[in-house]
Design an enzyme around this catalytic site. Structure first.
Site, short mmCIF file in Angstrom:
data_model
loop_
_atom_site.label_atom_id
_atom_site.label_comp_id
_atom_site.label_asym_id
_atom_site.label_seq_id
_atom_site.Cartn_x
_atom_site.Cartn_y
_atom_site.Cartn_z
N HIS A 240 0.54 -0.73 -0.01
CA HIS A 240 -0.14 0.00 0.20
C HIS A 240 0.64 1.01 -0.39
O HIS A 240 0.65 2.38 -0.70
CB HIS A 240 -0.73 -0.05 1.04
CG HIS A 240 -2.21 -1.09 1.13
ND1 HIS A 240 -2.83 -1.28 0.50
CD2 HIS A 240 -2.06 -2.25 2.10
CE1 HIS A 240 -3.70 -2.59 0.99
NE2 HIS A 240 -2.97 -3.22 2.35
O1 RIB Z 1 -4.52 0.18 5.36
C1 RIB Z 1 -3.13 0.37 4.90
C2 RIB Z 1 -2.53 1.43 5.13
O2 RIB Z 1 -2.54 0.48 6.79
C3 RIB Z 1 -1.29 1.77 4.84
O3 RIB Z 1 0.21 2.52 5.21
C4 RIB Z 1 -0.76 0.06 6.49
O4 RIB Z 1 1.15 0.93 6.27
C5 RIB Z 1 -0.83 0.52 7.33
O5 RIB Z 1 -0.55 1.05 8.16
#
Ligand code: RIB
Ligand code: CA
Length: 304
Positions: A240
C-alpha cells in the site's frame, strides 16, 4: 536534477519499510527526516524500525519519534499482518542510532521544514495525526510545503471497501479527525486509497519474492527478509505505502482526477471519504496505475 525534499511520516510496518527501502535508493529524493506515528506499531517501535531498516542499508536518516493516536492500542490485526516486531518478524539487528525524542515532536518536524532551502513534500503512509497537528500548531508552515502525498482512505467504494470497517481504511480509521483536517486544508494533496493500493497485480507474491531473492543487492535482500514471512502466511502482500512513494517520484504512473474530499470524523462511518470530483479540487486522487510500470519501478529500485 534538483532532488525533491521530503519528510516521510510512517508507522513503520512491513509496507512502510518497503517504501523506506525504495526511498533510500531513489536519487530523486532528499530525505530530510522520517517522523513516526502510532498505527501498525507504536510511534516508538516505528522509530526503532526506521533505524533498523536504514542501518542495515548503511544509511543515516534523522528519525523523529512523533505522536500517538489518542488512546492508541496496537490491534491484534496489526500484529497478525505486520508481525510482533512490525517488520514481518524479520528480527533485524537492534539499531545503534537513536531517534529524536522530544516533548514537542511537531516543532522538531517544523524546524526541519523551515530549515529546508526549498519547499518540502510530506510523504504520509500512516494515520495523519502528526500532519494535522503540524498544520494547526505551526500555522506558517504551509508556505514551506509543496504538497502532501498520502496513502489512506477509499475513493471508489464500488471497487474496494474499507479494511477496518466497510467505510474506513486503517490510516483514516485510526485518526479520522486528523484525516478530515488534512483534507480540509488547502494544501495540494495526492491521495492513494485502498481502492487503488489493493490491486492484486501490484502485490508481492511467492513468484515476486523469488525474483527479489535473485537480485544481488542489499536492498532486495532486506526487502525479501521483511516480506518472506507475511507472503508465505497470506500468499501475497499489498505494498500500500509504496504507491504513495511512487506517486511522489513519478505521478505519470497514475491515472488521476481532481477532487474535493470530506472525511467523516465520528460515528459508525468514521474514516469514510466523501469524494466529489471537480477540476477545482485540491486533492489529486490516484484512480488507477500502470501496473507494469509500478512493478518495473519496484524491481529497478531494489537493484544495488
Ligand atoms: O490500510 C493500509 C495502511 O495501513 C498502510 O499504510 C499500512 O501500513 C497500514 O498502516
Ligand atoms: Ca503504513
Amino acid at each position: 536534477m534538483s532532488r525533491t525534499k521530503v519528510i516521510l511520516d510512517m508507522d513503520v510496518g512491513v509496507d512502510d519499510a518497503i517504501a523506506l527501502i525504495l526511498a533510500l535508493n531513489s536519487k530523486e529524493l532528499d530525505i530530510l527526516a522520517l517522523s513516526t506515528v502510532s498505527g501498525n506499531v507504536s510511534a516508538r517501535i516505528a522509530a526503532v524500525n526506521a533505524l533498523k531498516v536504514s542501518e542495515v542499508l548503511g544509511k543515516s536518516i534523522k528519525v523523529i519519534k512523533g505522536l500517538s493516536v489518542n488512546g492508541y492500542r496496537r490491534s491484534k490485526h496489526a500484529i497478525e499482518v505486520h508481525g510482533f516486531d512490525g517488520l514481518g518478524d524479520s528480527n533485524l539487528p537492534s539499531p545503534k542510532g537513536k531517534a529524536i525524542i522530544s516533548r514537542d515532536p511537531i516543532k522538531r518536524i517544523a524546524d526541519v521544514i523551515k530549515g529546508s532551502d526549498s519547499k518540502v513534500t510530506l510523504v504520509c503512509t500512516a494515520p495523519l495525526t502528526n500532519i494535522a497537528r503540524l498544520l494547526s500548531q505551526e500555522k506558517d508552515i504551509v508556505s514551506k510545503l509543496d504538497k502532501i502525498v498520502l496513502m489512506g482512505g477509499v475513493y471508489d467504494y464500488a471497487r474496494e471497501q474499507g479494511n477496518v470497517t466497510r467505510y474506513a481504511e486503517f490510516n483514516f480509521y485510526l485518526d479520522p479527525k486528523a484525516a478530515s483536517i488534512v483534507m480540509d486544508s488547502d494544501i495540494s494533496i495526492i491521495a492513494c486509497g485502498l481502492d487503488l493500493t489493493s490491486r492484486r497485480d501490484c502485490a508481492v507474491d511467492a513468484s515476486m519474492l523469488d525474483k527479489m531473492k535473485s537480485i544481488d543487492s542489499i536492498y532486495a535482500r532486506l526487502a525479501f527478509t521483511i516480506l518472506e514471512k507475511p507472503v508465505s502466511r497470506f500468499g501475497y502482500f499489498n505494498l500500500h505505502d509504496v504507491f504513495a512513494l511512487f506517486a511522489t517520484i513519478d505521478e505519470d504512473l497514475f491515472t488521476t482526477a481532481k477532487a474535493d474530499v470530506k472525511v467523516i470524523a465520528e460515528g459508525k462511518e468514521r474514516g469514510r471519504c466523501i469524494t466529489t470530483y471537480t477540476n477545482a479540487g485540491h486533492v489529486t486522487v490516484c484512480k488507477d496505475v500502470n501496473a507494469k510500470g509500478f512493478m518495473d519501478m519496484l524491481f529497478e529500485r531494489l537493484q544495488g
